[in-house]
Design an enzyme around this catalytic site. Structure first.
Site, PDB file in Angstrom:
ATOM      1  N   ASP A 115     -49.328 -64.162 -71.345  1.00 27.14           N
ATOM      2  CA  ASP A 115     -50.523 -64.984 -71.550  1.00 27.14           C
ATOM      3  C   ASP A 115     -50.766 -65.046 -73.057  1.00 27.14           C
ATOM      4  O   ASP A 115     -51.120 -64.046 -73.675  1.00 27.14           O
ATOM      5  CB  ASP A 115     -51.708 -64.340 -70.801  1.00 27.14           C
ATOM      6  CG  ASP A 115     -53.002 -65.128 -70.943  1.00 27.14           C
ATOM      7  OD1 ASP A 115     -53.159 -65.873 -71.934  1.00 27.14           O
ATOM      8  OD2 ASP A 115     -53.883 -64.980 -70.063  1.00 27.14           O
ATOM      9  N   TYR A 135     -56.940 -60.284 -68.956  1.00 32.50           N
ATOM     10  CA  TYR A 135     -58.171 -61.016 -68.662  1.00 32.50           C
ATOM     11  C   TYR A 135     -58.736 -60.569 -67.307  1.00 32.50           C
ATOM     12  O   TYR A 135     -57.982 -60.392 -66.337  1.00 32.50           O
ATOM     13  CB  TYR A 135     -57.831 -62.507 -68.638  1.00 32.50           C
ATOM     14  CG  TYR A 135     -58.986 -63.408 -68.308  1.00 32.50           C
ATOM     15  CD1 TYR A 135     -60.039 -63.574 -69.192  1.00 32.50           C
ATOM     16  CD2 TYR A 135     -59.018 -64.100 -67.106  1.00 32.50           C
ATOM     17  CE1 TYR A 135     -61.088 -64.406 -68.887  1.00 32.50           C
ATOM     18  CE2 TYR A 135     -60.070 -64.941 -66.799  1.00 32.50           C
ATOM     19  CZ  TYR A 135     -61.104 -65.083 -67.692  1.00 32.50           C
ATOM     20  OH  TYR A 135     -62.143 -65.906 -67.377  1.00 32.50           O
TER      21      TYR A 135
HETATM   22  C1  LIG Z   1     -60.151 -67.507 -70.153  1.00 33.22           C
HETATM   23  C2  LIG Z   1     -58.854 -66.817 -70.028  1.00 33.22           C
HETATM   24  C3  LIG Z   1     -58.072 -66.970 -68.868  1.00 33.22           C
HETATM   25  C4  LIG Z   1     -58.519 -67.795 -67.689  1.00 33.22           C
HETATM   26  O1  LIG Z   1     -58.612 -69.126 -68.008  1.00 33.22           O
HETATM   27  P1  LIG Z   1     -59.636 -70.164 -67.305  1.00 33.22           P
HETATM   28  O2  LIG Z   1     -59.327 -71.434 -67.989  1.00 33.22           O
HETATM   29  O3  LIG Z   1     -61.009 -69.648 -67.559  1.00 33.22           O
HETATM   30  O4  LIG Z   1     -59.306 -70.150 -65.853  1.00 33.22           O
HETATM   31  C5  LIG Z   1     -56.854 -66.323 -68.832  1.00 33.22           C
HETATM   32  N1  LIG Z   1     -56.434 -65.547 -69.850  1.00 33.22           N
HETATM   33  C6  LIG Z   1     -57.160 -65.367 -70.974  1.00 33.22           C
HETATM   34  C7  LIG Z   1     -56.640 -64.499 -72.067  1.00 33.22           C
HETATM   35  C8  LIG Z   1     -58.399 -65.991 -71.102  1.00 33.22           C
HETATM   36  O5  LIG Z   1     -59.135 -65.793 -72.193  1.00 33.22           O
END
Ligand SMILES: *Cc1c(COP(=O)(O)O)cnc(C)c1O
Length: 387
Positions: free
Chosen positions: A180, A108
Site C-alpha cells: 500500500d 490502515y
Molecule cells: C485511507 C487509506 C486506505 C483506505 O482507502 P479508502 O479510499 O478510504 O477506502 C487504505 N490505506 C491507507 C494507507 C489509507 O490511508
C-alpha cells in the site's frame, strides 16, 4: 483490463503526471479527458462496437486514470476502484480459503478490519507482525502463506518496511508482495522496482490531493495478475464513477508540485516540533532521530507531510485536536489543506486496544497531515493549540 501504451513510460515523472494515459479527444479535441458519464455504448451491429460495451467493464475516463497511475508507478496495468478498501478487497480476492497472509501490524485500520472481520470469516488466515524487522515476516511464513502485505511508512506510527529485503524474500519463496503506497506516493517511492507484485493506493489521499472524492487503484506489471484483477474488477464490480476518475486524474497533474511542498512543510514542522517542550515523542521518517531514518533515505526520495506526535497525556491531546484553527479536525489525509486527527478514537478505533498499545498508538497520540499552506501559519496554529 487497462494496459499502458508503449510511450507512457518514456518521459520524466512530472510530464507523465500531466500527460500519461491521456489522448486528444477525437470528437472536439478537448485538452482535458472528457467525463464519459454513460452506462452503455451504442453498437453498430451484433458484436461490432468501438471496444466499449458496458461501463462497469470499460469507461474511457477510468482508463485514462488507470494508465496514468500505472505509468507513475512504473507498472504495466492499472485498475481503478470505488475506494482504497475496494482495491484491497479485490487484491484479497486473488486468494482462496485456506491461504495465509503475513501482514504488517500497523496497516490502515480499515485494512485490518477487512482482513479480520470479513476475510477471516471466509477462510483466509492472517498473521500480523512488526514488519520493521524482516525476520518477523520470515518467521511468520508458513506452507500456506501466499501473500505478504505491507504499508510503508505506516499510519500513524511511521514504521518502515525494507522493501528491497521483503521483495527478495517474496521472490525467493514464490509469494506475492502487495504494498500500500498511499502515504509515500510514486513521487517518493516505487515499490514495483523493489520486487513488489502489486501496488495499492487510496487515491482519496495524496494522488487526488484535494479531498473531493473517494477512490482506489491497483497497479501490477504481471500479465497473469492483471488478467485476474481485471476479471475481479468486472466480476465483483467495485468500480468508480467517471466523475471521480476525472477528479483524481486532474488532481494527479499537480502531484509533483504538491508533494514537494508537503515535504518541505513536513520537514520544517517536524524539525520545529521535535524541539517543542509539549511533545514527548515525534514520529517522522525525515528526522535523523527516527530509528529508520537511514532506510527512509534509501528507499524514499522525500518524506511528505504526515507527522505523528505524542503529548504524553490524553487530555492534552484532546485539547490540542479541538483547538487548531487552520488544521481541521477530520479523518483522512493528503489534501492541500492541513488536517489534525486523534487516531485512537478516529482512524484506528477499529484496531483492537491491545494491538494499539503494543505498537505505541496511545490515546495521547496526534496525527498531522500538513497541507500546502504557509508553514509559518501552520506552526503558529499548532503553537496556539499547544499553549
Ligand atoms: C485511507 C487509506 C486506505 C483506505 O482507502 P479508502 O479510499 O478510504 O477506502 C487504505 N490505506 C491507507 C494507507 C489509507 O490511508
Amino acid at each position: 483490463m487497462t494496459r499502458i501504451r508503449s510511450n507512457d513510460l518514456d518521459r520524466g515523472f512530472s510530464t507523465r503526471a500531466v500527460h500519461a494515459g491521456q489522448q486528444e479527444d477525437p470528437l472536439a479535441g478537448a485538452v482535458m479527458t472528457p467525463i464519459y458519464q454513460t452506462s452503455t455504448y451504442v453498437q453498430e451491429g451484433l458484436g461490432r462496437h468501438k471496444g466499449y460495451e458496458y461501463a462497469r467493464t470499460q469507461n474511457p475516463t477510468r482508463e485514462a486514470l488507470e494508465r496514468n497511475v500505472a505509468s507513475l508507478e512504473g507498472g504495466q496495468y492499472g485498475f481503478a476502484f470505488g475506494s482504497g478498501l475496494a482495491a484491497t478487497d479485490t487484491v484479497l480476492k486473488l486468494l482462496s480459503a485456506g491461504d495465509h497472509v503475513v501482514c504488517g501490524e500497523n496497516v490502515y485500520g480499515g485494512t485490518h478490519r477487512l482482513m479480520e472481520r470479513v476475510y477471516a470469516r471466509l477462510g483466509l488466515t492472517f498473521t500480523f507482525v512488526d514488519s520493521r524487522d524482516i525476520r518477523n515476516i520470515e518467521r511468520a511464513v508458513t506452507p500456506a502463506t501466499r501473500m505478504i502485505y505491507c504499508e510503508t511508512p505506516t499510519n500513524p506510527m511511521m514504521h518502515l518496511t525494507d522493501l528491497a529485503a521483503v521483495g527478495d524474500l517474496t521472490q525467493a519463496r514464490g509469494l506475492l508482495l502487495t504494498v500500500d503506497n498511499t502515504f509515500a506516493t510514486p513521487f517518493f517511492q516505487r515499490p514495483l522496482s523493489s520486487g513488489a507484485d502489486i501496488v495499492i493506493h487510496s487515491t482519496t489521499k495524496y494522488l487526488n490531493g484535494h479531498s473531493d472524492m473517494v477512490g482506489g487503484v491497483v497497479i501490477t506489471s504481471r500479465d497473469d495478475l492483471a488478467e485476474r484483477i481485471g476479471f475481479l474488477q468486472n466480476g465483483a464490480g467495485a468500480v468508480p464513477g467517471p466523475m471521480d476518475c476525472w477528479l483524481a486524474l486532474r488532481g494527479i497533474k499537480t502531484l509533483p508540485l504538491r508533494m514537494r511542498r508537503h515535504d518541505e512543510n513536513g520537514r520544517r514542522i517536524a524539525q520545529w516540533l521535535s524541539q517543542h517542550r509539549a511533545i514527548t515523542r515525534i514520529y517522522y521518517p525525515g528526522l535523523p532521530s527516527h530509528p529508520q531514518h537511514d532506510l527512509a533515505c534509501r528507499q524514499m526520495s522525500g518524506f511528505g507531510g504526515m507527522i505523528s506526535i505524542d503529548l504524553g497525556d490524553p487530555e492534552k491531546a484532546r485539547r490540542m485536536a479541538e483547538r487548531t484553527k487552520i488544521f481541521a479536525l477530520a479523518e483522512s489525509l493528503g489534501g492541500v489543506e492541513s488536517l489534525i486527527g486523534h487516531p485512537a478514537s478516529m482512524t484506528h478505533a477499529s484496531v483492537p486496544v491491545a494491538m494499539r498499545q503494543a505498537m505505541g498508538l496511545t490515546d495521547s497520540l496526534i496525527r498531522l497531515s500538513c497541507g500546502i499552506e504557509d508553514a509559518d501559519d501552520l506552526m503558529a496554529d499548532l503553537e496556539q493549540a499547544l499553549g
